[in-house]
Structure formats: C-alpha cells, structure tokens
Design an enzyme around this catalytic site. Sequence first.
Site, PDB file in Angstrom:
ATOM      1  N   TYR A 151       0.821  -1.176  -0.035  1.00  0.00           N
ATOM      2  CA  TYR A 151       0.046  -0.011   0.000  1.00  0.00           C
ATOM      3  C   TYR A 151       0.871   1.353   0.103  1.00  0.00           C
ATOM      4  O   TYR A 151       0.192   2.372  -0.201  1.00  0.00           O
ATOM      5  CB  TYR A 151      -0.877   0.106   1.085  1.00  0.00           C
ATOM      6  CG  TYR A 151      -1.984  -0.976   1.138  1.00  0.00           C
ATOM      7  CD1 TYR A 151      -2.232  -1.818   0.284  1.00  0.00           C
ATOM      8  CD2 TYR A 151      -2.906  -0.775   2.389  1.00  0.00           C
ATOM      9  CE1 TYR A 151      -3.365  -2.647   0.295  1.00  0.00           C
ATOM     10  CE2 TYR A 151      -3.911  -1.971   2.641  1.00  0.00           C
ATOM     11  CZ  TYR A 151      -4.128  -2.778   1.444  1.00  0.00           C
ATOM     12  OH  TYR A 151      -5.054  -3.617   1.688  1.00  0.00           O
ATOM     13  N   LEU A 159     -17.441  -0.572   2.581  1.00  0.00           N
ATOM     14  CA  LEU A 159     -18.548   0.716   2.082  1.00  0.00           C
ATOM     15  C   LEU A 159     -18.733   0.675   0.396  1.00  0.00           C
ATOM     16  O   LEU A 159     -18.988   1.481   0.064  1.00  0.00           O
ATOM     17  CB  LEU A 159     -17.881   1.938   2.746  1.00  0.00           C
ATOM     18  CG  LEU A 159     -17.819   2.151   4.138  1.00  0.00           C
ATOM     19  CD1 LEU A 159     -17.028   3.420   4.489  1.00  0.00           C
ATOM     20  CD2 LEU A 159     -19.059   2.004   4.817  1.00  0.00           C
ATOM     21  N   ASN A 164     -17.776   6.573  10.732  1.00  0.00           N
ATOM     22  CA  ASN A 164     -17.826   5.254  10.776  1.00  0.00           C
ATOM     23  C   ASN A 164     -17.471   4.373  12.163  1.00  0.00           C
ATOM     24  O   ASN A 164     -17.664   3.551  12.023  1.00  0.00           O
ATOM     25  CB  ASN A 164     -16.674   4.846   9.588  1.00  0.00           C
ATOM     26  CG  ASN A 164     -16.988   5.512   8.334  1.00  0.00           C
ATOM     27  OD1 ASN A 164     -18.132   5.796   7.704  1.00  0.00           O
ATOM     28  ND2 ASN A 164     -15.834   5.412   7.441  1.00  0.00           N
TER      29      ASN A 164
HETATM   30  N1  LIG Z   1      -6.963  -7.684   1.127  1.00  0.00           N
HETATM   31  C1  LIG Z   1      -7.238  -7.015   0.071  1.00  0.00           C
HETATM   32  O1  LIG Z   1      -7.156  -7.626  -0.843  1.00  0.00           O
HETATM   33  C2  LIG Z   1      -7.898  -5.738   0.185  1.00  0.00           C
HETATM   34  C3  LIG Z   1      -8.502  -5.359  -0.717  1.00  0.00           C
HETATM   35  C4  LIG Z   1      -9.210  -3.970  -0.904  1.00  0.00           C
HETATM   36  C5  LIG Z   1      -9.232  -3.251   0.433  1.00  0.00           C
HETATM   37  N2  LIG Z   1      -8.589  -3.910   1.510  1.00  0.00           N
HETATM   38  C6  LIG Z   1      -8.547  -3.068   2.848  1.00  0.00           C
HETATM   39  O2  LIG Z   1      -9.958  -2.547   3.272  1.00  0.00           O
HETATM   40  C7  LIG Z   1      -9.934  -1.286   3.422  1.00  0.00           C
HETATM   41  C8  LIG Z   1     -11.285  -0.546   2.977  1.00  0.00           C
HETATM   42  O3  LIG Z   1     -11.391  -0.957   1.677  1.00  0.00           O
HETATM   43  P1  LIG Z   1     -11.468   0.137   0.476  1.00  0.00           P
HETATM   44  O4  LIG Z   1     -10.520   1.152   0.952  1.00  0.00           O
HETATM   45  O5  LIG Z   1     -11.280  -0.533  -0.758  1.00  0.00           O
HETATM   46  O6  LIG Z   1     -12.971   0.790   0.560  1.00  0.00           O
HETATM   47  P2  LIG Z   1     -14.036   1.372   1.438  1.00  0.00           P
HETATM   48  O7  LIG Z   1     -13.674   1.391   2.663  1.00  0.00           O
HETATM   49  O8  LIG Z   1     -15.274   0.626   1.077  1.00  0.00           O
HETATM   50  O9  LIG Z   1     -14.469   2.911   0.857  1.00  0.00           O
HETATM   51  C9  LIG Z   1     -13.601   3.896   1.069  1.00  0.00           C
HETATM   52  C10 LIG Z   1     -14.206   5.096   0.265  1.00  0.00           C
HETATM   53  O10 LIG Z   1     -15.271   5.444   0.878  1.00  0.00           O
HETATM   54  C11 LIG Z   1     -15.387   6.817   1.383  1.00  0.00           C
HETATM   55  N3  LIG Z   1     -15.936   6.978   2.633  1.00  0.00           N
HETATM   56  C12 LIG Z   1     -15.315   6.463   3.902  1.00  0.00           C
HETATM   57  N4  LIG Z   1     -16.565   6.665   4.788  1.00  0.00           N
HETATM   58  C13 LIG Z   1     -17.551   7.266   4.152  1.00  0.00           C
HETATM   59  C14 LIG Z   1     -18.719   7.455   4.492  1.00  0.00           C
HETATM   60  N5  LIG Z   1     -19.149   7.640   5.832  1.00  0.00           N
HETATM   61  N6  LIG Z   1     -19.537   8.064   3.827  1.00  0.00           N
HETATM   62  C15 LIG Z   1     -19.436   8.085   2.489  1.00  0.00           C
HETATM   63  N7  LIG Z   1     -18.197   7.797   1.709  1.00  0.00           N
HETATM   64  C16 LIG Z   1     -17.282   7.392   2.749  1.00  0.00           C
HETATM   65  C17 LIG Z   1     -13.680   7.113   1.554  1.00  0.00           C
HETATM   66  O11 LIG Z   1     -13.632   8.344   1.174  1.00  0.00           O
HETATM   67  P3  LIG Z   1     -12.414   9.255   1.961  1.00  0.00           P
HETATM   68  O12 LIG Z   1     -11.248   8.678   1.975  1.00  0.00           O
HETATM   69  O13 LIG Z   1     -12.463  10.381   1.161  1.00  0.00           O
HETATM   70  O14 LIG Z   1     -12.815   9.795   3.330  1.00  0.00           O
HETATM   71  C18 LIG Z   1     -13.321   6.222   0.235  1.00  0.00           C
HETATM   72  O15 LIG Z   1     -13.409   6.929  -0.770  1.00  0.00           O
HETATM   73  C19 LIG Z   1      -8.737  -0.700   2.576  1.00  0.00           C
HETATM   74  O16 LIG Z   1      -8.268   0.341   2.692  1.00  0.00           O
HETATM   75  C20 LIG Z   1      -7.780  -1.786   2.771  1.00  0.00           C
HETATM   76  O17 LIG Z   1      -7.036  -1.543   4.137  1.00  0.00           O
HETATM   77  C21 LIG Z   1      -8.163  -5.008   1.563  1.00  0.00           C
END
Ligand SMILES: NC(=O)c1ccc[n+]([C@@H]2O[C@H](COP(=O)([O-])OP(=O)(O)OC[C@H]3O[C@@H](n4cnc5c(N)ncnc54)[C@H](OP(=O)(O)O)[C@@H]3O)[C@@H](O)[C@H]2O)c1
Length: 267
Positions: free
Chosen positions: A49, A184, A234
């Site tokens: 990352y 999310l 959150n």
């Molecule tokens: N193991 C794996 O292969 C893998 C793959 C993907 C992800 N992950 C992990 O899981 C974590 C989360 O997944 P993700 O980053 O893919 O997506 P997510 O958490 O589903 O979504 C993140 C997005 O949602 C926005 N957001 C956050 N809170 C919000 C709210 N209350 N209302 C509206 N929008 C909101 C954020 O905006 P802002 O940032 O602008 O606040 C960002 O654009 C990752 O960061 C990573 O640590 C792991």
Amino acid sequence: MNTHSMNTLHTGRVMPIIGIGTWKLDEPEKAIESALSLGYPMIDTSGDYGTQPGIAQGLERSGILRGEVYIVTKVEEDEDAYQSAKRNVGELGIDSADLILIHRPPEEGVGERLWEGLMRARQEGITADIGVSNYSTGQIDKLIAASGEVPVVNQIEWSPFGHSEDMRTYCADKGIIIQAYSPLTRHTMLDDARLGSIARAYGKSPAQIVLRWNLERATVPLPKASKPEHQRENIEVFDFELSERDVETINALNKHYSALGDRLQYI
Ligand SMILES: NC(=O)c1ccc[n+]([C@@H]2O[C@H](COP(=O)([O-])OP(=O)(O)OC[C@H]3O[C@@H](n4cnc5c(N)ncnc54)[C@H](OP(=O)(O)O)[C@@H]3O)[C@@H](O)[C@H]2O)c1
C-alpha cells in the site's frame, strides 16, 4: 458492544471488532493520528500500500501505546513471506505485528511456502497470529490439509451487496473470523434506495448501517476514510442496534457485487 469489544481468535488471542483501512490514504500519518484519536482500535495495511512508513509516523505522533492498537499487515504472493513480514514490521516501526496475512493466493498452489514463511515469522515473534486474504473455502481447505494450520482470519471483500453465506458458515465452523474489506463498496452502492430507507428509519447514514450490519453478524469491517468527518461517522456505530428483520432485509441485498471487479474473488 463498543470500540473496546474483542473477538476471540481460535488461538485464544483477541482482535478488535472494527478497524481502519489504509489503502490509498494520501496522508497516512495525518489520517492515522486522527483515527487513533477517534478511538479506532485496529489498523489494516499491507506492504504494497505504501502507507506503512506514514502509519509509523501517525502511531508515534498519536502517543498511543503499542498495546492499545492492533496492527494487521500482509505479504504479497510473489514474495518471500518471512523476509516480507520482517520488512513490513520494520516499516511500521514496531517490534511485531498482531496479525500478518497472505494478501492473495498465488496462481500456482495455495501458498504453502508463503504459509511456512509466516509460521516461521510467528515462531520468531514477528507476528502474533497469521491468516489469509482473498481465499476461497476450497483454497483454505487445501492450505489446512498441507500444513495442519488454520488461518485465524480470511480478509475478503464483504458488503450487503456482495457476501456469501457459504463462506460465513464455513468460517464459523473452522473458527476463522471474516474481516470485511471494501465494506462501504468504495461508496459505489451507498446511494441504494433500500439501504437509504433503512438508514432514514434509524436516523443514521447508509455507511453506518452497513458497518453496523457487519457488527451484528460478527464480521469485522475495515472502512477506509481519509476525511476526518468520514472517520468519525464510521466509528459512531455503537449507539444503535439493527432489528433482526432489518438485518434480514440487508442480507437480501446480496447480488455478489464487487466494487473491485466483475465478481467476488472468493466465490
Ligand atoms: N485484502 C485485500 O485484498 C484488500 C482489498 C481492498 C481493500 N482492503 C482493505 O480494506 C480497506 C477498505 O476498503 P476500500 O478502501 O477498498 O474501500 P471502502 O472502505 O469500502 O471505501 C472507501 C471509500 O469510501 C469513502 N468513505 C468512507 N467513509 C464514508 C462515509 N461515511 N460516507 C461516504 N463515503 C465514505 C472514502 O472516502 P475518503 O477517503 O475521502 O474519506 C473512500 O473513498 C482498504 O483501505 C484496505 O485496508 C484489502
């Protein structure tokens, strides 16, 4: 249930019930300092990352004791897992991680050598526990058959719009905890009308409903948020409960949706 609540892993150690994701955090040091001040008990990261040095700075700036925050990192499928585990812990500026995962199964086999590397890392105290990510039930079965070692966690994409009852039952049977990534849906589905109507009924945001749905079903959400107002929203999910009926309604939103690609990787 509150931010101090813990899941007990099959190894007997404990893990928080919610954490902050860090993929694509532009300023991880700031975001982590803010998340820790809001009471997030767990941080999810990975060697690939690019956020680990920033997380190390955020941890230092926060003044929070190491024992008060649970740290998860991952090794890549084409790496030497043992060396990668050591490097990740070094980048994070910590003596050992709480949990290290194989980020995804390799193309050949199910990661038997990676798993051996992580077992060695655990034996040497580089991590307390080990687990997997993006594994199907069949792949976990093969890994267990090859090693006798059951992962404590499978970290997979998981939201009301994309989840699997088969995976949930399998993990419950084996004592594996599901960590929900992209909980999310990378905000692609937060404007769904059915979710919106449940959110209005509780006076909560769609994001809070989705996170609470995870908590009610004992899956562990890892929402990523760089904006402090999103971070706050959150983590403010401990002052209400969803009715069983609403949990059922949310379960039924499932269409195996993936925010990352065509389909959920573990199905
Ligand atoms: N193991 C794996 O292969 C893998 C793959 C993907 C992800 N992950 C992990 O899981 C974590 C989360 O997944 P993700 O980053 O893919 O997506 P997510 O958490 O589903 O979504 C993140 C997005 O949602 C926005 N957001 C956050 N809170 C919000 C709210 N209350 N209302 C509206 N929008 C909101 C954020 O905006 P802002 O940032 O602008 O606040 C960002 O654009 C990752 O960061 C990573 O640590 C792991």
